[in-house]
Structures are given as C-alpha cells and as structure tokens.
Design a protein around this motif. Structure first.
Motif, PDB file in Angstrom:
ATOM      1  N   PHE A  48     -14.474 -19.529  23.931  1.00  0.00           N
ATOM      2  CA  PHE A  48     -13.179 -19.774  24.570  1.00  0.00           C
ATOM      3  C   PHE A  48     -12.623 -21.140  24.184  1.00  0.00           C
ATOM      4  O   PHE A  48     -11.400 -21.326  24.173  1.00  0.00           O
ATOM      5  N   HIS A  49     -13.481 -22.081  23.862  1.00  0.00           N
ATOM      6  CA  HIS A  49     -13.009 -23.393  23.419  1.00  0.00           C
ATOM      7  C   HIS A  49     -12.138 -23.256  22.169  1.00  0.00           C
ATOM      8  O   HIS A  49     -11.082 -23.884  22.063  1.00  0.00           O
ATOM      9  N   TRP A  50     -12.623 -22.461  21.213  1.00  0.00           N
ATOM     10  CA  TRP A  50     -11.872 -22.265  19.968  1.00  0.00           C
ATOM     11  C   TRP A  50     -10.519 -21.608  20.237  1.00  0.00           C
ATOM     12  O   TRP A  50      -9.482 -22.041  19.714  1.00  0.00           O
ATOM     13  N   LEU A  51     -10.503 -20.575  21.067  1.00  0.00           N
ATOM     14  CA  LEU A  51      -9.251 -19.877  21.358  1.00  0.00           C
ATOM     15  C   LEU A  51      -8.258 -20.779  22.086  1.00  0.00           C
ATOM     16  O   LEU A  51      -7.067 -20.827  21.750  1.00  0.00           O
ATOM     17  N   HIS A  52      -8.740 -21.490  23.092  1.00  0.00           N
ATOM     18  CA  HIS A  52      -7.851 -22.326  23.898  1.00  0.00           C
ATOM     19  C   HIS A  52      -7.347 -23.521  23.092  1.00  0.00           C
ATOM     20  O   HIS A  52      -6.157 -23.873  23.165  1.00  0.00           O
ATOM     21  N   TYR A  53      -8.239 -24.152  22.341  1.00  0.00           N
ATOM     22  CA  TYR A  53      -7.857 -25.302  21.522  1.00  0.00           C
ATOM     23  C   TYR A  53      -6.780 -24.912  20.514  1.00  0.00           C
ATOM     24  O   TYR A  53      -5.722 -25.560  20.414  1.00  0.00           O
ATOM     25  N   ALA A  54      -7.016 -23.841  19.754  1.00  0.00           N
ATOM     26  CA  ALA A  54      -6.064 -23.432  18.730  1.00  0.00           C
ATOM     27  C   ALA A  54      -4.741 -22.965  19.343  1.00  0.00           C
ATOM     28  O   ALA A  54      -3.664 -23.225  18.802  1.00  0.00           O
ATOM     29  N   THR A  55      -4.804 -22.271  20.468  1.00  0.00           N
ATOM     30  CA  THR A  55      -3.574 -21.820  21.127  1.00  0.00           C
ATOM     31  C   THR A  55      -2.730 -23.000  21.587  1.00  0.00           C
ATOM     32  O   THR A  55      -1.512 -23.041  21.356  1.00  0.00           O
ATOM     33  N   LEU A  56      -3.351 -23.959  22.245  1.00  0.00           N
ATOM     34  CA  LEU A  56      -2.610 -25.130  22.711  1.00  0.00           C
ATOM     35  C   LEU A  56      -2.065 -25.948  21.545  1.00  0.00           C
ATOM     36  O   LEU A  56      -0.932 -26.440  21.595  1.00  0.00           O
ATOM     37  N   GLU A  57      -2.853 -26.076  20.506  1.00  0.00           N
ATOM     38  CA  GLU A  57      -2.447 -26.904  19.369  1.00  0.00           C
ATOM     39  C   GLU A  57      -1.265 -26.315  18.614  1.00  0.00           C
ATOM     40  O   GLU A  57      -0.326 -27.023  18.253  1.00  0.00           O
ATOM     41  N   TYR A  58      -1.287 -25.005  18.388  1.00  0.00           N
ATOM     42  CA  TYR A  58      -0.282 -24.416  17.520  1.00  0.00           C
ATOM     43  C   TYR A  58       0.852 -23.705  18.255  1.00  0.00           C
ATOM     44  O   TYR A  58       1.925 -23.533  17.702  1.00  0.00           O
ATOM     45  N   MET A  59       0.623 -23.284  19.496  1.00  0.00           N
ATOM     46  CA  MET A  59       1.663 -22.554  20.196  1.00  0.00           C
ATOM     47  C   MET A  59       2.373 -23.379  21.263  1.00  0.00           C
ATOM     48  O   MET A  59       3.442 -22.998  21.732  1.00  0.00           O
ATOM     49  N   TYR A  60       1.798 -24.491  21.677  1.00  0.00           N
ATOM     50  CA  TYR A  60       2.406 -25.289  22.747  1.00  0.00           C
ATOM     51  C   TYR A  60       2.544 -26.761  22.369  1.00  0.00           C
ATOM     52  O   TYR A  60       2.830 -27.589  23.225  1.00  0.00           O
ATOM     53  N   SER A  61       2.372 -27.065  21.097  1.00  0.00           N
ATOM     54  CA  SER A  61       2.473 -28.457  20.678  1.00  0.00           C
ATOM     55  C   SER A  61       3.914 -28.784  20.318  1.00  0.00           C
ATOM     56  O   SER A  61       4.836 -28.029  20.619  1.00  0.00           O
ATOM     57  N   THR A  62       4.096 -29.896  19.636  1.00  0.00           N
ATOM     58  CA  THR A  62       5.445 -30.381  19.339  1.00  0.00           C
ATOM     59  C   THR A  62       6.016 -29.779  18.069  1.00  0.00           C
ATOM     60  O   THR A  62       7.077 -30.204  17.616  1.00  0.00           O
ATOM     61  N   TYR A  63       5.317 -28.820  17.453  1.00  0.00           N
ATOM     62  CA  TYR A  63       5.865 -28.171  16.271  1.00  0.00           C
ATOM     63  C   TYR A  63       7.123 -27.391  16.646  1.00  0.00           C
ATOM     64  O   TYR A  63       7.232 -26.836  17.731  1.00  0.00           O
ATOM     65  N   LEU A  64       8.057 -27.347  15.709  1.00  0.00           N
ATOM     66  CA  LEU A  64       9.229 -26.511  15.921  1.00  0.00           C
ATOM     67  C   LEU A  64       8.806 -25.053  15.947  1.00  0.00           C
ATOM     68  O   LEU A  64       7.841 -24.648  15.285  1.00  0.00           O
ATOM     69  N   TYR A  65       9.533 -24.251  16.705  1.00  0.00           N
ATOM     70  CA  TYR A  65       9.160 -22.840  16.837  1.00  0.00           C
ATOM     71  C   TYR A  65       9.121 -22.148  15.480  1.00  0.00           C
ATOM     72  O   TYR A  65       8.234 -21.349  15.208  1.00  0.00           O
ATOM     73  N   ASN A  66      10.071 -22.474  14.611  1.00  0.00           N
ATOM     74  CA  ASN A  66      10.103 -21.823  13.308  1.00  0.00           C
ATOM     75  C   ASN A  66       8.870 -22.143  12.481  1.00  0.00           C
ATOM     76  O   ASN A  66       8.490 -21.395  11.587  1.00  0.00           O
TER      77      ASN A  66
END
Length: 657
Positions: free
Chosen positions: A377-395
C-alpha cells in the motif's frame, strides 16, 4: 553698443530660461509622481505595522471570563488576530503567548497567501515533538515544502529549549521555522484546550498551512481534540503521522505540499474474483489484512466466488470471520447462473463489476493467486499522491491510468520474459495494463467504461451472425441495456438481410472498423480478455501504467508475487508439468521502497522511461503520434444526433470533418 547688447542678452536669457523650464518640467512631474508613490507606500507600511502591533500588543493574547466552567459567555467573540472581545461584562483573565509573535512576524511573506508550500507540525508534549522532529527535518532536507513547527500547551515545553536538546535548531542542517505558541503559566485543562486552539488561530493568518501534522499517540486526547477543532475551523486538513514515520514512511518527506494536503483524499476499493484454489484466496486475504496501512483503509473489499468452485467449508468459515477492513465493508458475491462461454461475456462481466463512486475512488483488481508484501500500500499511496495530487498540471498527468504492483512476466505477444531494458533501476511507464495486481484510477476507468460499452456493440453483433445448433439465427443475449439490445438487433438484421450493403460509418456502428493495434501481435489468451480492450483504449489515449522495477529474478524482492499453482481455468496437456513454487520471488518484508528508486524519490513527471504496447522505448511525442494514427484508423464522422451517447469518449472516436 552696450545698451543694445544688454537688451539682446536679456531677451536671450529669458528665452533660454523659458526653454530650460519647459525641458525640466516633465522631469519634475515624474519626480513628484515617484515621491507620491513612495510616500503612499511608506504610509501603508507604517499603518500596517502599527495596526499589527496594536492588534497583537507584541504578544498575542486571549482573554477568558472567570466563570466556573470556562465556557465563553454570550456575546463574547474571538477574532483570530485581535483576540477576544469581551462584551459580556464578566471579569476576565488573560492567556498570553509571549513568544509567538516574534517568529510569526519574520515568517515568509508567502504565508500570507492561501496557496503556498507551508506544512505545519504541531506538538504539545516533548514526546510528540520528538517523534515529529525527525520527519520534519527530513521533509525540510527534501526541499519541496516550507516546514514550520508549532509548540502548543503551557510553559512546560518551549521551542528554544527543544531545539537545543534535540539538535534541530539553527545550527543543524534542518531548515525548520519554529513558532512558540505555548501559553504563559500553568493552565487548568479547559483553559489549556482553548489556548491550544487559539494559538493555531493566531498562526493561521501568517502561515496559511496547507496541512497540519499531528502525533496523536503521544498527545493527550483533549489536546488532540482541540487541534482538530481548530483545523476544521480554519479549513486545513490533518495528517495523523504514522508510528516510526521516519523509518516506515520516509517517502512521506518527499511529497509536495499539495500531495500532503490530499493525504486522506484518495480512496480504494479492492476486487477479487476467486477460483478453485481456496487456499490461495485465504493466503491473499491474510496478506491484505496483515499489510501496513498507517490508519488508511480501503472503503470496500469485494470477493466473487467462482461458480464451478463452491467454497470449501474451511474457506467459508474463514471468510465469515474475516472482518477486514471491517465487517460492513466486506461483500461476498455468489453467482447464480454459470458464466457465459464466449470471451466477450467474461470481459463484460469483469468491466461491469466496478464503477467509481466519485473522482477519488480507484479500484485494485487482484488475481486470487497473488500474495502481497506488507508494504504494497505504501507504493500505491505514494505514487498516487505524487502523480495525481501534486502540483503537476492536469494535462501532464492525464495519461497515467493506473499503478501496477508487479512487473509483467511476458510481452503482449506472449514472449517471455518481459525485459524493460532499463539503463538503471527505476520505475517505468508501460502502455499495456497489468493482468495480476493493479490499481486503476477513476477518471480513466469511467472513460474506458464508456469506450467498452460502445466497442462491444460490434463484437456482440458479430457474435450473433452465426447459426445455433438448430440452424436458426442466434438470438441476442439478455442485456441489461434495452437500447443496446435494439441497436444490436438492427446491426444483426441489416447484415443478415443485406451483407454487401455498405453500413453507416457513425459512432454507433463499430462493427466495420479496424481495431488491430499496429506494430504488435497479440497472444490468444490476451486477445480474449478485457485487458485487450483496455489496451485498445490506452493506445487510443496514448496512456500508460506505472510499473515498479522489481524485475523477475528470484534474487529480487517484490511488492507482489503470483504463485504458480495451477488456476482453475488452466488445463495441462500430457507430458507437461508445472513446477510449483520454483523460481518465485520473495516479498518485500521491510520498507525498502525508496531503495529501488533513484534518488530515493519518484522522479519528476516523464523522467521515468516509457514503453509502448510492443515494449519499445518511446517518448511522449511518439505515443501521441501513435494515438493520433490509431484514432484515424478507427474513428469516423459522427453526426451530432448519433454521438450524444458517447459521453467522455466522443473526442476519441469521432472525427470533426
């Protein structure tokens, strides 16, 4: 001569003086404008400083009426800057924060904005401060957030003393801004609760923290309750830091402030379709239950029992007693009718087994032969937060449709073993979805759902063009969608009555389109699965899944392994044997997640290698080009009246010409 010369000189002097005046006048006006602006700015600064000093009196204070139950009297209101305004007429006492303003007034001006990179750790005991300090220090070293540390409670703990004793002060390499919000004197519990709450209120206008980090395990319940109430009042989310976070959740310190703010936002449902190996199912469930979730649990676990493999009594008893994540979150499905025999029916059954409840609920599909690492679950949660909820633009992140827990064992054409050919250990992106253990994000699953619903119209129509055992035309299966039934009948009847007639090329007619994925041959077992249709969708979108780089070598530990017991749908021919348990990887039993990632953190977006559907290394532009070509291959002009029901996939399937 002299008078004439004097007269000439006098006239010339007047003319020159007038000319000089004209030339100088604009400069004087500009100087006056500058002086006026500077004066206004100075007046504003003096007013702001004076107002601030008057508001906080050099040390924020709150006043409490001296009543027995310490409840604020009617008309007695609190302002986060001005403190309490005592309108009750009751004799009041003062709670002072003598050291708080000294640090707040020199805090970064970025804290005055509601959107910034500030993260605020809060502690009211030495034990809590000690537990939080290590993570706060690591977070400051990572450099993605501005770390603030607030001390609350009474004068039994001070920020200065703690810094000197713990080694996280100004002389250390930890860039932490400390704020001493401890109240003067020793307060009884009710007053102390209010002091804790209002110290946070005082900090908020100066810092506007994106998230508050607490350690409830080392705090008194009353203090934690006050912190949560204050957080709710100012609209700031709270993270309850996991136990031994510096060791178990080190990756937390690598997240941005926006990712940390969303710590509790992503939700996950788990779906397992069982087979005849009931022992495998029990093993999987035990590994799910024994994993480390640091207070975050899936919203639902769904187990579907195989029709041809009724549960063994021991397995039945195990599931009845299984209460993770909680008994009301476990759903068991027992099929009534046998599954359909043709492949598309299996695909339909799988796809319709889940639909996201909202934009934050993902689904984790698990093969019953899988066993999970305690740290999956660490891998799933870390990657989800990093790439889906970070400061990256949605595109930038819209192409990521999911996260796999295991590396593929074979290419899509069946060639083994799968080798991403990476120059160094690193996670990578791959167009093809995982068939064993993977998380799918809600936005992509909903769009795929629409694509699949449209796509199977042609497949079902083709399936019903043959003859049944009596030589009659095949009848349509009983579908849940009456409109779809009617469309399929039209497709079938038109092709039966006039097979040479050129059909309409609208979006409602997928039957004639060429869906062959270029550059790759698909193995038969993959082409009959729902994964093939998802690969079509991923190719059309130029999308991909994130894979961990655990490899397939037995010497490398993995986040998940697929045990080699023969599943119910596998039939061995004579002369073939299956080596059970041989060459299987080991599960990761310690939190070494960051050890497998260069730089101990997930890289910035698109730094990780990308592999297309054929397993070739490509870049984002190449994927976009392939997606455009594939769209041109399958899309047609869609009349508006015939494309309204395409919803989110209209842009993928319809040409604008």
């Amino acid at each position: 001569m002299a008078p004439a010369y004097d007269e000439f000189e006098e006239k010339h002097s007047r003319r020159r003086s007038l000319s000089d005046t004209i030339r100088v006048l604009p400069r004087i006006r500009r100087n006056r404008r500058t002086i006026a602006c500077i004066t206004a700015l100075c007046v504003f600064v003096i007013y702001y400083i004076s107002a601030t000093l008057i508001a906080v009196h050099d040390s924020p204070t709150i006043t409490e009426p001296t009543i027995d139950d310490t409840v604020v009297a009617p008309g007695y209101q609190f302002h986060p800057i001005l403190g309490f305004d005592d309108k009750s007429g009751v004799e009041a006492i003062t709670i002072e924060f003598p050291a708080l303003y000294n640090s707040l007034r020199i805090a970064s001006a970025a804290g005055l904005r509601s959107w910034n990179q500030n993260v605020l750790f809060l502690a009211a005991t030495v034990e809590s401060a000690t537990a939080l300090a290590v993570t706060a220090c690591e977070m400051s070293k990572a450099g993605r957030v501005q770390v603030h540390f607030g001390f609350l409670g009474d004068s039994r703990i001070s920020a200065e003393e703690f810094q000197n004793l713990s080694g996280v002060g100004a002389d250390s390499d930890c860039e932490i801004s400390f704020h001493d919000g401890t109240a003067k004197g020793h307060l009884e519990v009710n007053l102390l609760k209010k002091a804790v709450k209002h110290a946070i209120f005082h900090m908020h206008p100066y810092l506007h923290p994106q998230v508050l980090v607490l350690d409830p395990k080392h705090e008194e319940h009353a203090m934690v309750k006050s912190m949560r109430e204050a957080a709710e009042k100012i609209g700031t989310p709270v993270i309850d830091i996991p136990a031994n976070a510096a060791e178990n959740v080190l990756w937390m310190s690598r997240l941005s402030s926006s990712s940390l703010r969303a710590w509790n936002v992503p939700k996950m449902e788990i779906f397992i379709r069982g087979d005849e190996h009931h022992g495998n199912l029990e093993r999987l469930l035990r590994s799910l239950q024994g994993a480390n979730y640091y207070g975050i649990k899936p919203v639902r676990l769904t187990i579907e029992v195989g029709y041809y493999a009724p549960l063994h009594p021991f397995t039945q008893e195990f599931i009845e007693r299984f209460n993770w994540p909680s008994r009301d979150r476990v759903t068991i499905r027992y099929p009534i009718a046998p599954p359909k025999t043709y492949p598309i029916a299996e695909a339909i059954h799988h796809v319709e087994s889940f639909f996201p409840a909202d934009k934050d609920t993902s689904v984790l599909f698990l093969n019953p032969n899988v066993e999970l690492s305690p740290y999956y679950f660490h891998w799933l949660h870390y990657a989800t937060l990093e790439y889906m909820y970070s400061t990256y633009l949605y595109n930038d992140v819209s192409s990521l449709y999911g996260i796999s827990l295991i590396s593929p064992k074979a290419f899509i054409n069946g060639t083994e073993p799968f080798d991403p050919r990476l120059p160094q250990p690193s996670p990578y992106f791959y167009t093809v979805p995982s068939r064993e253990a993977a998380l799918y994000f809600p936005a992509h699953w909903m769009q795929f759902y629409d694509y699949f619903k449209w796509r199977i119209r042609g497949v079902l129509a083709e399936n019903h063009l043959g003859k049944d055992r009596n030589g009659q035309n095949k009848q349509l299966e009983n579908n849940r969608d009456p409109e779809l039934n009617e469309e399929l009948r039209e497709d079938r009847d038109e092709l039966i009555t006039n097979p040479k007639r050129k059909r309409s090329t609208s979006a409602r007619s997928p039957i004639e389109r060429n869906f062959t994925i270029p550059k790759v041959n698909i193995s038969s077992d993959f082409s009959s699965s729902w994964l093939y249709y998802f690969t079509e969708y991923a190719t059309l979108r130029g999308a991909y899944m994130l894979y961990p780089n655990c490899g397939t070598s037995p010497d490398i530990s993995s986040l998940a392994i697929v045990h080699s017991e023969r599943p119910s749908h596998t039939h061995l021919t004579s002369g073939h044997t299956l080596n059970v348990g041989q060459n299987e990887q080991k599960l990761i039993q310690s939190n070494t997640l960051l050890d497998e990632i260069p730089g101990w953190k997930l890289s910035s977006w698109l730094v990780h290698p990308i592999r297309n559907v054929a397993g070739e290394e490509v870049d984002e532009n190449t994927l976009d080009t392939d997606a455009t070509n594939y769209k041109a291959q399958i899309s047609h002009y869609c009349p508006e009246e015939e494309s309204d029901d395409l919803q989110s996939v209209k842009e993928l399937l319809c040409n604008t010409l």
